[in-house]
Scaffold this active site. Structure first.
Site, PDB file in Angstrom:
ATOM      1  N   GLY A  11       3.885  -6.755   6.022  1.00 36.65           N
ATOM      2  CA  GLY A  11       3.481  -7.716   7.041  1.00 36.65           C
ATOM      3  C   GLY A  11       1.987  -7.681   7.299  1.00 36.65           C
ATOM      4  N   SER A  12       1.412  -6.468   7.305  1.00 37.94           N
ATOM      5  CA  SER A  12      -0.026  -6.332   7.510  1.00 37.94           C
ATOM      6  C   SER A  12      -0.805  -6.928   6.347  1.00 37.94           C
ATOM      7  CB  SER A  12      -0.392  -4.855   7.669  1.00 37.94           C
ATOM      8  OG  SER A  12       0.186  -4.309   8.837  1.00 37.94           O
ATOM      9  N   SER A  13      -0.312  -6.700   5.132  1.00 41.77           N
ATOM     10  CA  SER A  13      -0.971  -7.260   3.961  1.00 41.77           C
ATOM     11  C   SER A  13      -0.910  -8.781   3.978  1.00 41.77           C
ATOM     12  CB  SER A  13      -0.318  -6.717   2.690  1.00 41.77           C
ATOM     13  OG  SER A  13      -0.991  -7.173   1.539  1.00 41.77           O
ATOM     14  N   LYS A  50       0.848  -1.202   0.000  1.00 41.46           N
ATOM     15  CA  LYS A  50       0.000   0.000   0.000  1.00 41.46           C
ATOM     16  C   LYS A  50       0.873   1.237   0.000  1.00 41.46           C
ATOM     17  CE  LYS A  50       0.842   1.080   4.558  1.00 41.46           C
ATOM     18  NZ  LYS A  50       1.562   2.310   5.037  1.00 41.46           N
ATOM     19  N   MET A  63      10.837  -5.025   3.952  1.00 36.17           N
ATOM     20  CA  MET A  63      10.474  -4.808   5.346  1.00 36.17           C
ATOM     21  C   MET A  63      10.986  -3.450   5.805  1.00 36.17           C
ATOM     22  SD  MET A  63      11.373  -8.643   6.724  1.00 36.17           S
ATOM     23  CE  MET A  63      10.873  -8.264   8.414  1.00 36.17           C
ATOM     24  N   ASP A 115      -2.768  -1.443  10.384  1.00 35.16           N
ATOM     25  CA  ASP A 115      -2.865  -1.420   8.931  1.00 35.16           C
ATOM     26  C   ASP A 115      -3.568  -2.649   8.366  1.00 35.16           C
ATOM     27  OD1 ASP A 115      -1.653   1.017   8.628  1.00 35.16           O
ATOM     28  OD2 ASP A 115       0.290   0.240   7.989  1.00 35.16           O
ATOM     29  N   LEU A 172       5.355   0.130   3.619  1.00 33.64           N
ATOM     30  CA  LEU A 172       4.487  -0.366   2.551  1.00 33.64           C
ATOM     31  C   LEU A 172       3.453  -1.369   3.043  1.00 33.64           C
ATOM     32  CD1 LEU A 172       7.273  -0.834  -0.140  1.00 33.64           C
ATOM     33  CD2 LEU A 172       5.556   0.981  -0.098  1.00 33.64           C
TER      34      LEU A 172
END
Length: 294
Positions: free
Chosen positions: A115-117, A24, A108, A149, A112
């Protein structure tokens, strides 16, 4: 990336199955206050880009959750993909398990949301594969337990976000081309938010409409100045991009981006990127490739 290459989940067979986890961008990020519990109140706009991790999943009958890929910087017990699977398992009482394999393409510590995605994709995919039948708001609530996120990736559409990032309203964003730069540094989110000089009182705005350049003027990332002070490499990347277009940091950094009118214009700038900066040309899009998964 051709998003059409991701198969219709309803046609998938029960073996290793691949699911996309896109990155993102924060098209702006304002810190408008702080709650008594220390969490910061934000306003931001999220959109997705076609820089993508791939989560491969194989359903297990024995209830075990295992990450079978190596990720040296993140032990399995701390990995959001493992935590997401276990959280869904506990919330639904599902007796099934899963093997999880992560192909990391999103850097990482770049702001962006990789990890949340990844976590959101696991929630969406396993909810489908395990036939848990949780609706999207319920999955967003689970995702919030993993990180602020995560809900927007479950929500599945470009969004104006408030609260700690979990109060979401769908917006339409021009699906532009961007040059995305990664400086040679990882920026810890907690360090940026704990900085004494962080602006925490930006006046709240009404939901912007991202239809033309005028609606984006005056929007900024309140975290950017702190990140540039602590990590001069971020400032260097911004200075390069500012020569060609208005540039901004995404999230808490370290990645920075600028919008261009065409792929060709973006590629021309990417080719000029100084040594030491990793560069991509990426396309923005409004609808998450798993938006119809239920």
């Amino acid at each position: 990336m051709d998003l059409a290459r991701w198969h219709d989940p309803d046609t998938m067979m029960n073996d290793w199955q691949d699911f996309p986890a896109p990155a993102k961008l924060n098209l702006f990020l304002h810190v408008t206050g702080r709650r008594p519990d220390g969490y910061h109140l934000l306003q931001t706009a999220f959109t997705f880009i076609d820089l993508c991790d791939t989560i491969s999943i194989r359903v297990r009958a024995d209830g075990q959750i295992r990450r079978v890929s190596e990720l040296a910087e993140v032990p399995p017990e701390a990995d959001l993909v493992v935590r997401a699977a276990r959280l869904l398992q506990q919330a639904t009482g599902c007796p099934l398990g899963a093997d999880l394999r992560v192909d990391k393409q999103i850097p990482m510590g770049g702001g962006l949301g990789g990890g949340s995605s990844d976590a959101a994709t696991v929630l969406l995919a396993l909810n489908h594969l395990w036939q848990c039948r949780l609706d999207r708001p319920a999955l967003q609530a689970l995702g919030l337990q993993l990180g602020a996120d995560v809900p927007v990736f479950v929500f599945g559409h470009s969004a104006f976000a408030e609260g700690v990032g979990e109060v979401l309203q769908a917006i339409e964003v021009p699906e532009d081309w961007y040059v995305l730069l990664r400086p040679p540094v990882q920026v810890p989110t907690a360090e940026i938010f704990s900085a004494q000089d962080l602006t925490r009182n930006t006046k709240p705005i009404t939901m912007p409409v991202f239809r033309d350049d005028a609606t984006r003027r005056g929007l900024s990332n309140d975290l950017q100045s702190v990140a540039c002070r602590l990590y001069p490499q971020v400032a260097t990347a911004l200075d390069f991009l500012q020569q060609y277009a208005e540039a901004m940091m995404t999230g808490s950094g370290a990645c920075v981006f600028a919008r261009f009118g065409s792929k060709e214009a973006a590629e021309a700038v990417r080719k000029k990127t100084p040594q030491g900066l990793q560069a991509w040309v990426v396309r923005g899009y409004n609808v998450h490739p798993l938006r119809k998964l239920n």
